[in-house]
Design a protein around this motif. Structure first.
Motif, PDB file in Angstrom:
ATOM      1  N   ASN A 155      64.985 -32.090  50.795  1.00 38.61           N
ATOM      2  CA  ASN A 155      66.272 -32.544  51.321  1.00 38.61           C
ATOM      3  C   ASN A 155      66.189 -33.975  51.822  1.00 38.61           C
ATOM      4  OD1 ASN A 155      67.656 -30.175  50.784  1.00 38.61           O
ATOM      5  ND2 ASN A 155      67.109 -29.241  52.750  1.00 38.61           N
ATOM      6  N   HIS A 156      65.056 -34.337  52.408  1.00 43.24           N
ATOM      7  CA  HIS A 156      64.856 -35.717  52.838  1.00 43.24           C
ATOM      8  C   HIS A 156      64.875 -36.649  51.621  1.00 43.24           C
ATOM      9  CE1 HIS A 156      63.748 -33.940  56.668  1.00 43.24           C
ATOM     10  NE2 HIS A 156      63.577 -35.165  57.218  1.00 43.24           N
ATOM     11  N   ARG A 157      64.213 -36.233  50.522  1.00 44.77           N
ATOM     12  CA  ARG A 157      64.145 -37.093  49.325  1.00 44.77           C
ATOM     13  C   ARG A 157      65.539 -37.271  48.717  1.00 44.77           C
ATOM     14  NH1 ARG A 157      59.677 -33.683  48.443  1.00 44.77           N
ATOM     15  NH2 ARG A 157      60.564 -32.691  46.561  1.00 44.77           N
TER      16      ARG A 157
ATOM     17  N   GLU B 168      60.529 -42.841  55.024  1.00 45.70           N
ATOM     18  CA  GLU B 168      60.786 -41.622  55.764  1.00 45.70           C
ATOM     19  C   GLU B 168      61.564 -40.571  54.955  1.00 45.70           C
ATOM     20  OE1 GLU B 168      59.540 -40.934  58.741  1.00 45.70           O
ATOM     21  OE2 GLU B 168      58.530 -42.902  58.638  1.00 45.70           O
ATOM     22  N   PHE B 169      62.188 -41.035  53.896  1.00 44.83           N
ATOM     23  CA  PHE B 169      63.027 -40.095  53.137  1.00 44.83           C
ATOM     24  C   PHE B 169      62.539 -39.885  51.688  1.00 44.83           C
ATOM     25  CE2 PHE B 169      65.597 -41.096  56.765  1.00 44.83           C
ATOM     26  CZ  PHE B 169      66.349 -39.954  56.992  1.00 44.83           C
TER      27      PHE B 169
ATOM     28  N   ASN C 124      71.689 -36.286  59.627  1.00 40.52           N
ATOM     29  CA  ASN C 124      72.629 -35.739  58.641  1.00 40.52           C
ATOM     30  C   ASN C 124      72.211 -36.076  57.200  1.00 40.52           C
ATOM     31  OD1 ASN C 124      74.248 -34.560  60.569  1.00 40.52           O
ATOM     32  ND2 ASN C 124      75.584 -36.357  60.775  1.00 40.52           N
ATOM     33  N   LEU C 125      71.555 -37.217  57.067  1.00 48.13           N
ATOM     34  CA  LEU C 125      71.124 -37.648  55.722  1.00 48.13           C
ATOM     35  C   LEU C 125      70.080 -36.686  55.140  1.00 48.13           C
ATOM     36  CD1 LEU C 125      71.728 -40.016  53.770  1.00 48.13           C
ATOM     37  CD2 LEU C 125      69.715 -41.159  54.697  1.00 48.13           C
ATOM     38  N   ALA C 126      69.370 -35.986  56.029  1.00 46.47           N
ATOM     39  CA  ALA C 126      68.343 -35.044  55.573  1.00 46.47           C
ATOM     40  C   ALA C 126      68.808 -33.602  55.653  1.00 46.47           C
ATOM     41  CB  ALA C 126      67.084 -35.218  56.419  1.00 46.47           C
ATOM     42  N   ASP C 127      70.096 -33.397  55.925  1.00 40.19           N
ATOM     43  CA  ASP C 127      70.614 -32.043  56.059  1.00 40.19           C
ATOM     44  C   ASP C 127      70.651 -31.345  54.700  1.00 40.19           C
ATOM     45  OD1 ASP C 127      72.252 -30.505  58.410  1.00 40.19           O
ATOM     46  OD2 ASP C 127      72.967 -29.923  56.400  1.00 40.19           O
ATOM     47  N   LYS C 128      70.561 -30.036  54.741  1.00 39.80           N
ATOM     48  CA  LYS C 128      70.550 -29.283  53.486  1.00 39.80           C
ATOM     49  C   LYS C 128      71.931 -29.227  52.841  1.00 39.80           C
ATOM     50  CE  LYS C 128      71.164 -24.793  55.788  1.00 39.80           C
ATOM     51  NZ  LYS C 128      70.605 -23.438  55.940  1.00 39.80           N
TER      52      LYS C 128
ATOM     53  N   ARG D  95      75.129 -34.948  53.940  1.00 35.82           N
ATOM     54  CA  ARG D  95      74.353 -36.059  53.380  1.00 35.82           C
ATOM     55  C   ARG D  95      75.300 -37.137  52.841  1.00 35.82           C
ATOM     56  NH1 ARG D  95      71.329 -31.800  51.009  1.00 35.82           N
ATOM     57  NH2 ARG D  95      72.122 -32.317  48.916  1.00 35.82           N
ATOM     58  N   LYS D  96      76.394 -36.676  52.246  1.00 37.13           N
ATOM     59  CA  LYS D  96      77.344 -37.619  51.668  1.00 37.13           C
ATOM     60  C   LYS D  96      78.018 -38.446  52.761  1.00 37.13           C
ATOM     61  CE  LYS D  96      81.523 -37.801  48.836  1.00 37.13           C
ATOM     62  NZ  LYS D  96      82.541 -37.006  48.083  1.00 37.13           N
TER      63      LYS D  96
END
Length: 719
Positions: free
Chosen positions: A65-67, A57-58, A15-19, A24-25
């Motif tokens: 989106n990962h960043r 990884e992010f 979810n942290l890398a979701d668009k 992400r929140k």
């Protein structure tokens, strides 16, 4: 990674890398809660593993989106750590700072948001990263994305608050970075920098004034920015610093003076005004600190004295006057050589006011440090001499005052006169337009007799006979007409009775021989009428040329001026001054009968008494012509002048000297004539010479000359 995955579910990382921002929140909130629990149990190894996974990884992922998720996750982890976040800042802050340079504007935006949240948690502990944070904020202040700029401003305000309340901020470490960034031209960066300078200067515990020389030049750069707001902010900051300088006992004036001097020459009017205002205050406040910089300061002030803007001129002149009142000594570092060099260079300024002030400085230094200035004389003397050709009369007069001061030494006096003669020789226009001004002023500043003796001694040896004649004529005209030389004329009147007058007459006579009319004028001044008559009788037909007639016209007109009143009064006693009568009749015989000068002289001679008294008895008159009467009694009535001649001056030798010099002029004229004219055109040239004389006579008569071309200017005035 295994440790991180063991405490945080894989779904959270997905979810942290979701668009979608909401996913992400929510994932970030879960990470915050998990980290908070781990911190409470002291499991910092697992926390480090989670942070490391978020970084590798992010934040370092090629996927934007990962960043974004990684940045939100790092901020969430910091919030979860709360008071224990400090020990993990080395892992958290660097990757966030790196994200400020991301190509994706949304990533840069989230980097600002993440750092803002991190800063709110750690507050003062954040100071160790201040330079790095300041650097990225400086770059983002001019970001092309409006949202990023907005986020940057929010973060910037928070960082300012943290710095102002922190006691760990190091101004020494920050200044090199600030100095480097002050040269950036971006208006956004400039606004950012001025904001920080103003904030830091408002903190009592931060000594920005002590480091002002490091960024002062940058602030002055901003005064010419195209943005009115930036100019205003920079001016406000500078005004505040100047106020602090006035109230501070310890200020590094020297380093700042160098900057101000450079800025005083800025093409921007506002920058010049501000810099010259600062210089004005520095001169009043700086004291001994500024002594070594006086030359540089003067170099900045002098051009501003002639600035097109009146406000700048006023401040510059006030500063110049203030600087001149300071009595500094070379032992204190007062560099006379440099100040003279600056003044010398400004003598070529296109502005009269600047040239005048440069000369005033040289005069001031001469008055205060004469021996030191004389030691540098070789470096400035030629420039001072050239300044005598300045188009401004006021400049020339001041230059002459300086030369007069220098000329107290004989060698410099002779050098000055030699140079003047050389300049008059090479530049006839200078002699025509400025000759009288220069010679008269020198006679006032120096002893007139000394000046004329020196001119005469040098001209006596002049090889160029034509120039010698012209120069003597000019000096003679000045001698006869100038009020400044009245004392010299009075001394010459006593040439036949007083040794000092005789000595002066003889010293001038040798060079005056270059001009027949000048010689006759000198004899009239000296009342050596017998010799004047002999000089007239010695003139040959070759001497009666155009120039001679024009000079004779001038002399006749000058005889009617107050200067020769004594001579006209002597005509009341023609039998006491028979040779004066003969001189005047001789001059009349040389003039064309229809010329105005002839009529003037004839009218004057008609007023001579026809029945002069000799003692108590009238003298028998045998002729109606006073001149003939005079000659009839010549042998039995030697006048007093002749008796004095026999006792003092060997006029026979003087006449021989005059004839020798005039013979040289005749030979020189014939040589020039023969070099220009072929034998076949000699007759034609003689006819032309006769025509020139005729036209000169016509000019003297005031009639219109023939249309044929001539060397005489029809409109030329005889006087």
């Amino acid at each position: 990674m295994a440790d991180a995955l063991s405490v945080i579910p894989a779904s959270v990382f997905r979810n942290l890398a979701d668009k979608l921002y909401e996913k992400r929140k929510n994932a970030a909130l879960e990470i915050e809660g998990i980290v908070k629990q781990l911190a409470q149990t002291g499991e910092h190894d697992k926390i480090s593993a989670v942070i490391n996974l978020l970084v590798t990884e992010f934040t370092q992922s090629p996927q934007s989106n990962h960043r974004k998720g990684g940045l939100i996750g790092l901020a969430a982890a910091t919030v979860g750590l709360t008071t224990e976040a400090t020990q993990h800042l080395e892992q958290i802050v660097p990757p966030v700072l790196n994200s400020f340079l991301d190509q994706d504007s949304r990533v840069r935006y989230y980097a600002c948001e993440a750092l803002y949240n991190i800063a709110k948690v750690v507050r003062g502990d954040f100071i160790v990263y201040f330079n790095q944070i300041f650097d990225v904020l400086c770059k983002l202040s001019s970001d092309t994305d409006a949202n990023v700029q907005s986020a940057t401003h929010l973060l910037d305000r928070l960082i300012k608050d943290i710095v102002t309340e922190s006691d760990q901020f190091s101004i020494e470490e920050f200044i090199p970075l600030l100095r480097e960034r002050m040269h950036v031209l971006s208006p956004y960066v400039r606004q950012f920098l001025v904001g920080w300078i103003t904030v830091l200067d408002s903190v009592p515990d931060i000594d920005m004034l002590g480091f002002l020389p490091d960024f002062l030049d940058g602030l002055f750069n901003m005064l010419s920015d195209s943005s009115h707001e930036i100019r205003q902010q920079a001016d406000s900051a500078l005004s505040e610093f100047l106020l602090e300088i006035k109230n501070s006992p310890n200020v590094d004036y020297g380093r700042m003076a160098e900057i101000l001097v450079e800025r005083a020459a800025s093409p921007d009017e506002f920058t010049r005004l501000t810099s010259i205002t600062w210089i004005n205050e520095f001169v009043k406040l700086g004291g001994d600190q500024l002594v070594p910089y006086y030359a540089d300061i003067l170099g900045a002030i002098l051009p501003c004295i002639s600035d097109k803007e009146e406000k700048i001129r006023v401040v510059a002149r006030e500063t110049n006057d203030e600087l001149r009142t300071i009595h500094a000594d070379p032992a204190e570092g007062f560099d006379i050589g440099n100040i003279l060099s600056i003044s010398r260079r400004q003598l070529t300024s296109e502005w009269e006011a600047t040239r005048l002030e440069a000369l005033h400085w040289i005069a001031t230094l001469l008055a205060r440090h004469r021996s030191e200035v004389i030691a540098y004389l070789n470096e400035i003397f030629e420039s001072l001499l050239r300044a005598l050709s300045d188009p401004s009369d006021e400049v020339v007069l001041l230059v002459l005052e300086i030369h007069a001061c220098i000329a107290e030494d004989d060698q410099h006096f002779r050098h000055l006169v030699v140079f003047l003669i050389h300049n008059f020789h090479s530049d006839p226009v200078l002699l025509e337009k400025r000759g009288a001004l220069i010679v008269r002023r020198l006679c006032v500043l120096l002893d007139a007799e000394r000046v004329y003796r020196e001119f005469s001694a040098i001209l006596e040896m002049e090889d160029d006979l034509d120039f010698a004649s012209i120069m003597v004529q000019a000096l003679n005209l000045i001698l006869i007409t100038s009020s400044e030389l009245a004392t010299l004329r009075e001394l010459l009147k006593q040439s036949l009775t007083v040794p000092a007058g005789k000595d002066l007459f003889l010293s001038l006579y040798s060079s005056w021989c270059h001009s027949p009319m000048a010689t006759i004028s000198l004899c009239l001044l000296a009342q050596a009428y017998h010799h004047a008559s002999a000089v007239i009788q010695s003139l040959g037909e070759e001497d009666i040329n155009v120039k001679f007639l024009m000079q004779l016209d001038k002399l006749i007109r000058m005889l009617e001026t107050p200067i020769f009143a004594y001579l006209r009064l002597q005509l009341l006693e023609p039998f006491k001054y028979p040779w004066l009568m003969k001189v005047l009749y001789g001059l009349q015989m040389l003039l064309p009968q229809q010329s105005a000068a002839f009529k003037i002289l004839r009218t004057r001679l008609k007023t001579v008494p026809r029945h002069p008294l000799m003692g108590d008895q009238p003298k028998r008159i045998t002729s109606e012509n006073p001149c003939i009467q005079m000659l009839q009694i010549e042998d039995g009535n030697r006048n007093q002048d002749q008796m004095n001649v026999q006792n003092s001056i060997n006029f026979a030798s003087r006449l021989q000297q005059f004839e020798q010099v005039q013979n040289q002029h005749r030979m020189h004229f014939k040589s020039q004539k023969s070099s220009r004219i072929s034998p076949s055109s000699a007759i034609s040239q003689d006819l032309q010479t006769s025509e020139e004389l005729r036209q000169a006579a016509a000019s003297l008569e005031g009639s219109r000359p023939p249309s044929r071309s001539s060397v005489i200017n029809p409109g030329q005035s005889a006087h």
